[in-house]
Motif scaffolding. Structure first.
Motif, mmCIF file in Angstrom:
data_model
loop_
_atom_site.group_PDB
_atom_site.id
_atom_site.type_symbol
_atom_site.label_atom_id
_atom_site.label_comp_id
_atom_site.label_asym_id
_atom_site.label_seq_id
_atom_site.Cartn_x
_atom_site.Cartn_y
_atom_site.Cartn_z
ATOM 1 N N THR A 50 0.486 -0.731 0.136
ATOM 2 C CA THR A 50 -0.296 -0.144 -0.074
ATOM 3 C C THR A 50 0.876 1.136 0.036
ATOM 4 O OG1 THR A 50 -1.279 -1.057 1.095
ATOM 5 C CG2 THR A 50 -2.015 1.127 0.771
ATOM 6 N N VAL A 51 0.815 1.919 -1.193
ATOM 7 C CA VAL A 51 1.042 3.587 -0.997
ATOM 8 C C VAL A 51 0.238 5.007 -0.540
ATOM 9 C CG1 VAL A 51 2.653 4.709 -2.718
ATOM 10 C CG2 VAL A 51 2.424 2.657 -3.006
ATOM 11 N N PRO A 72 2.443 -6.387 2.272
ATOM 12 C CA PRO A 72 1.428 -6.734 2.191
ATOM 13 C C PRO A 72 1.440 -7.921 3.853
ATOM 14 C CG PRO A 72 2.600 -7.047 1.049
ATOM 15 C CD PRO A 72 3.431 -6.069 1.365
ATOM 16 N N LYS A 73 -0.089 -8.394 4.160
ATOM 17 C CA LYS A 73 -0.288 -8.505 5.871
ATOM 18 C C LYS A 73 0.559 -7.914 6.561
ATOM 19 C CE LYS A 73 -0.719 -13.186 3.164
ATOM 20 N NZ LYS A 73 0.091 -14.497 2.633
ATOM 21 N N SER A 74 0.393 -6.753 6.284
ATOM 22 C CA SER A 74 1.211 -5.620 7.504
ATOM 23 C C SER A 74 0.243 -4.656 8.212
ATOM 24 C CB SER A 74 2.748 -5.613 7.349
ATOM 25 O OG SER A 74 3.315 -4.686 7.919
#
Length: 143
Positions: A50-51, A72-74
């Protein structure tokens, strides 16, 4: 009554009524209202990353966009200076351009300005008399 230093009392006396006092901080009403009118956050997902962009709507850095990334997944945001996977570099650059364009369009809309577009100026042509017999000769002016 709390004892205030003399300089603070003089400062309070010089304030105009257009200042708003909120929890001891001073905000100028125009800036405060303008900041509330602009949605300062925008996010784009690129291959799981995600930016995110945060717009600075007022001040010296008005119009600047601060970037951050989420893996991802964070759930934790990484700073804009974080090392990113090299295979996603082009996609992330394109996402940053998109985020910046959307946030700046929001700022322009809130300020009441038309969004800035890329307009090419026509080349100026200067006329110069080469000789009386041949008439006018048009030459483009270099930059």
């Amino acid at each position: 009554v709390i004892n205030q230093p003399r300089w603070l009392k003089q400062f309070w006396l010089k304030l105009e009524p257009s200042w708003l006092i909120c929890d001891g901080l001073l905000f100028y009403c125009q800036h405060f209202a303008r900041m509330a009118a602009v949605d300062k956050f925008y996010e784009v997902v690129v291959n799981g990353w995600t930016v995110g962009g945060i717009l600075h709507p007022v001040g010296v850095h008005k119009g600047a966009v601060q970037y951050r990334y989420k893996a991802p997944k964070s759930d934790a945001w990484l700073p804009g200076s974080a090392e990113l996977p090299t295979k996603l570099a082009d996609a992330i650059v394109n996402a940053k351009v998109k985020v910046k364009g959307i946030l700046r369009a929001r700022l322009d809309k809130a300020d009441g300005k038309a969004p800035k577009g890329h307009k090419k100026k026509a080349a100026k042509i200067v006329t110069k008399a080469a000789s009386k017999k041949n008439g006018l000769v048009k030459k483009p002016v270099g930059k």
